[in-house]
Design a protein around this motif. Structure first.
Motif, PDB file in Angstrom:
ATOM      1  N   ASP A  87       0.826  -1.209   0.000  1.00  0.00           N
ATOM      2  CA  ASP A  87       0.000   0.000   0.000  1.00  0.00           C
ATOM      3  C   ASP A  87       0.859   1.258   0.000  1.00  0.00           C
ATOM      4  O   ASP A  87       0.457   2.295  -0.531  1.00  0.00           O
ATOM      5  N   GLY A  88       2.040   1.181   0.575  1.00  0.00           N
ATOM      6  CA  GLY A  88       2.921   2.337   0.640  1.00  0.00           C
ATOM      7  C   GLY A  88       3.906   2.366  -0.508  1.00  0.00           C
ATOM      8  O   GLY A  88       3.613   1.893  -1.614  1.00  0.00           O
ATOM      9  N   HIS A 129       8.637  10.664  -0.895  1.00  0.00           N
ATOM     10  CA  HIS A 129       8.382  11.588   0.229  1.00  0.00           C
ATOM     11  C   HIS A 129       9.597  12.435   0.551  1.00  0.00           C
ATOM     12  O   HIS A 129       9.482  13.511   1.145  1.00  0.00           O
ATOM     13  N   CYS A 159       6.938   6.578   4.642  1.00  0.00           N
ATOM     14  CA  CYS A 159       6.924   5.754   3.442  1.00  0.00           C
ATOM     15  C   CYS A 159       5.905   4.622   3.512  1.00  0.00           C
ATOM     16  O   CYS A 159       5.719   3.893   2.530  1.00  0.00           O
ATOM     17  N   ASP A 160       5.263   4.446   4.666  1.00  0.00           N
ATOM     18  CA  ASP A 160       4.177   3.467   4.767  1.00  0.00           C
ATOM     19  C   ASP A 160       2.971   3.893   3.945  1.00  0.00           C
ATOM     20  O   ASP A 160       2.083   3.092   3.673  1.00  0.00           O
ATOM     21  N   GLU A 161       2.932   5.162   3.574  1.00  0.00           N
ATOM     22  CA  GLU A 161       1.896   5.682   2.692  1.00  0.00           C
ATOM     23  C   GLU A 161       2.491   5.902   1.303  1.00  0.00           C
ATOM     24  O   GLU A 161       3.649   6.282   1.168  1.00  0.00           O
ATOM     25  N   ARG A 162       1.684   5.665   0.286  1.00  0.00           N
ATOM     26  CA  ARG A 162       2.164   5.803  -1.091  1.00  0.00           C
ATOM     27  C   ARG A 162       2.547   7.254  -1.372  1.00  0.00           C
ATOM     28  O   ARG A 162       1.750   8.162  -1.153  1.00  0.00           O
TER      29      ARG A 162
END
Length: 322
Positions: A271-272, A320, A286-289
């Motif tokens: 997902d990220g 990011h 970075c856990d998020e795209r």
């Protein structure tokens, strides 16, 4: 001829899984410029090229848009019917230089016969000898069968076939595969010449040295996504995405340090950020795209202008921390 790709995605449906082959690809390519799409094998480069020409198998689902032509007469290659692609696009508006050209040629027919058939189907008055000369072949070379051609000659025959309909856009899919370095340089020189004549050229390659010889712009692809887009000079001087930096650092002419780890499976994309497990810059963010955003260029060019204001291509990056 302009090509504008907007949100192009390709999914392959296989038993028990979906392969995310291309995800939300976005770029614009103008006449007289060459874009090289680079990245490791399996990242989706060739699938994206084949999607533009409608050359995918029946288990593929394609979405988004790929506008070819001017604002008044553009064709959406994604929405176009097979009839439009076959009669208006392939060979006439877009010439394809295939991967492994010797394997692409019909083995039981001479190069001359294949060129003659292509010219006839496209309604061209040019002769095979005239077309061969444009591609750097001698007329006598055309009387050879594919197995009798050297790698360089097979490449030139493939180039001649791509030029048969005098298309304004050339799509070259891994045109240097299996060639030694002198032939790589000769092939890139030929593609650059076509671009300088005013054609639009899109090259799919994993060979960064070849891309540096010919490209005006670079698109870096990783795990089905374009993660960086910039002018070639900006990219080779200092890419922004950590994966792009890793590709350059892996070159023998640079640090010769490989990127650690392996790309994710395209059936199980995270997902990220897909590059997170291999990235030394990774943080909790970075856990998020990462969004696909405009980067701020700081390099200066002649006259003191910044690359942001002077560049013909807007630099974009999906990271990011870039």
């Amino acid at each position: 001829m302009n090509l504008r790709v907007d949100g192009l995605s390709v999914r392959f449906h296989i038993p028990g899984a979906v392969v995310h082959a291309v995800t939300d690809a976005r770029f614009e390519l103008r006449a007289g410029r060459c874009l090289a799409v680079v990245g490791e094998s399996g990242c989706g480069k060739s699938v994206m090229a084949h999607a533009l020409l409608g050359l995918l198998p029946g288990n593929a689902t394609v979405s988004g848009h790929a506008w070819l032509g001017g604002s008044d007469d553009a064709i959406d290659l994604v929405a176009a019917t097979e009839k439009v692609l076959a009669r208006q696009v392939r060979g006439r508006m877009v010439g394809l230089v295939p991967q492994s050209p010797a394997a692409h040629l019909t083995p039981v027919r001479t190069a001359r016969a294949q060129l003659a058939e292509t010219l006839r189907e496209l309604g061209r008055s040019e002769t095979p000898d005239e077309l061969a000369e444009r591609a750097g072949l001698r007329p006598k070379d055309l009387d050879s069968y594919p197995h009798q051609l050297s790698g360089g000659m097979a490449q030139r025959v493939a180039n001649a076939l791509a030029l048969a309909g005098d298309p304004p856009l050339i799509l070259a899919d891994e045109p240097t595969t299996g060639l030694d370095r002198p032939l790589v340089e000769a092939t890139m020189t030929e593609l650059r010449r076509l671009c300088d004549e005013g054609r639009t050229v899109l090259i799919i390659t994993h060979d960064l040295r070849a891309a540096e010889l010919v490209a005006d712009d670079i698109a870096v692809m990783y795990a089905s996504r374009i993660v960086e887009l910039s002018e070639a000079g900006t990219f080779f001087a200092g890419p922004r995405h950590p994966y792009a930096k890793g590709l350059l650092d892996a070159l023998p002419s640079r640090r010769f340090v490989p990127i650690p780890g392996q790309p994710p499976e395209l059936t199980r994309l995270p997902d990220g950020c897909a590059f997170l497990p291999r990235c030394s810059w990774a943080t909790q963010a970075c856990d998020e795209r990462p969004p696909w955003r405009r980067a701020t260029a700081t390099a200066t060019v002649e006259g003191g202008a910044t690359a942001e204001t002077a560049a013909a291509t807007v630099e974009r990056v999906a990271c990011h921390h870039a």
